[in-house]
Design an enzyme around this catalytic site. Structure first.
Site, mmCIF file in Angstrom:
data_model
loop_
_atom_site.group_PDB
_atom_site.id
_atom_site.type_symbol
_atom_site.label_atom_id
_atom_site.label_comp_id
_atom_site.label_asym_id
_atom_site.label_seq_id
_atom_site.Cartn_x
_atom_site.Cartn_y
_atom_site.Cartn_z
ATOM 1 N N TYR A 1 0.940 -1.145 0.076
ATOM 2 C CA TYR A 1 0.108 0.100 -0.119
ATOM 3 C C TYR A 1 0.926 1.238 0.053
ATOM 4 C CZ TYR A 1 -4.185 2.741 1.060
ATOM 5 O OH TYR A 1 -5.603 3.631 1.022
ATOM 6 N N TYR B 1 -5.819 5.189 -7.185
ATOM 7 C CA TYR B 1 -6.014 5.232 -5.830
ATOM 8 C C TYR B 1 -7.609 4.771 -5.718
ATOM 9 C CZ TYR B 1 -6.864 6.693 -1.067
ATOM 10 O OH TYR B 1 -6.968 6.894 0.323
#
Length: 388
Positions: A297, A341
């Site tokens: 991430y 995103y």
């Protein structure tokens, strides 16, 4: 307690379908529409229909509730529906929830989804504005008067301490940005397709909050992503090679807050990621050397380095050198810095493609993928692997 012993979830469920909308800065349609499109695409990919689905999982930060998505997507009766809290930290936990439901017989086919207009609608990067009072919000309120109003400012505190502790310069973070954009440049689905960057480009990008530059911060995206989870046995009868859930975990550390855990003993690590790492390794019986590709991430580059260190791929302060050496294929879709995103859900999809052998940046022999979720918050992680 499972936090101190292996769990038995691994090998009982698999991701069998992935589907997404295009990734853009202005989708021109509602978040519900994006969710339905992604769910439909994932079911098509799995060779299943809405009638096969009896479970849905999403995030708390979602304007499209499970029941509404079921109705709009033509899904009938549900025996399981769930939401995971803590923003991007929920990503891998949605698959864990689905796998738990499948393994226990609560549901047969569960779809996990995330859809938002995070660029054209609500922009998380704009920081704290109006907010209803909550118990967890009190921790944020302690820092707001000091000007710590945005995610970048919260991460900058830890990033500055990391650089100071290990005698590093901000350029070390650029290794992550360059690697992500190199992969995004070859990914037609990525927003930054065809646009690689260099370390010089990173160093020339403007400051956002020192020591974070523009190219240390993920983009903002409109789009949707969905994943279909079912049993390994059923997966073997479906058209795509299954990505088996080898291990799944959630984790929160001591003195945990949402992005502002500044009163811990140290700021150079991610204790919540450490909880996840220990459980994934313990339950899977694997080690860092067994991982073929890492989907970590990357909302902010410093936390990618800290994740590598928490998982034991390298020592404290060595994350930048590890990435520079290309010791582990990293974020082969381009990550959230390069592709999109989507609170990490597109990263899980890339891990599935690596297991299938269909990634545009395919890693030869990548039999196992490590995926992590949002950091600085209570988080989650997965190890996905090939069947057999």
């Amino acid at each position: 307690m499972s936090i101190r012993r292996p769990d038995t979830l691994g090998g009982k469920a698999a991701v069998v379908g992935i589907g997404a909308t295009e990734f853009s800065k202005n989708s021109g349609r509602s978040e519900l529409k994006l969710a339905v499109e992604a769910v439909g695409a994932a079911l098509d990919d799995a060779g299943l229909t809405p009638a096969d689905v009896d479970g849905l999982v999403t995030f708390t930060m979602d304007t499209s509730p499970e029941i509404t998505v079921a109705q709009a997507a033509g899904i009938g009766e549900l025996s399981f529906f769930s939401r995971i809290h803590y923003g991007g930290g929920a990503a891998c936990a949605t698959v864990q929830q689905a796998a738990l439901a499948v393994a226990s017989g609560v549901a047969d086919v569960v779809v996990c989804y995330r859809a938002f207009n995070e660029r054209s609608g609500r922009r998380f990067g704009s920081g704290v504005q109006r907010r209803e009072p909550t118990a967890e919000g009190a921790a944020l309120g302690w820092n707001l008067p000091s000007g710590l109003l945005t995610p970048a400012s919260w991460v900058a505190m830890a990033a500055q301490r990391y650089l100071h502790t290990y005698g590093l310069e901000p350029e070390v973070f650029g290794q992550v940005a360059v690697a992500d954009r190199r992969h995004a440049a070859r990914n037609p689905a990525a927003y930054f397709h065809g646009q690689p960057i260099t370390l010089a480009d990173h160093a020339a990008s403007r400051w956002i909050v020192e020591p974070l530059r523009l190219l240390d911060c993920c983009q903002e995206t409109d789009g949707g992503q969905a994943l279909v989870v079912t049993s390994v046995e059923r997966a073997r009868d479906l058209p795509r090679p299954p990505a088996v859930v080898v291990a799944a975990a959630q984790g929160a550390g001591r003195s945990q807050e949402q992005m502002t855990s500044f009163y811990r003993d140290g700021l150079t690590g991610l204790p919540e990621t450490g909880v996840v790492a220990r459980q994934l390794w313990r339950s899977s019986g694997l080690a860092p050397a067994d991982i073929g590709v890492g989907i970590l991430y990357d909302h902010f580059t410093p936390f990618v380095l800290m994740q590598l260190e928490e998982f034991g791929f390298c020592g404290p302060g060595e994350g930048g050198a590890f990435v520079a050496a290309d010791a582990l294929p990293l974020n082969t879709h381009g990550g959230q810095l390069g592709e999109a995103y989507l609170h990490g859900m597109n990263g899980i999809a890339e891990a599935v493609r690596q297991i299938r052998g269909t990634s545009v940046n395919q890693v030869a022999g990548a039999a196992r993928s490590l995926v992590t979720a949002g950091t600085g918050v209570p988080t989650s992680g997965l190890i996905l692997g090939a069947d057999g």
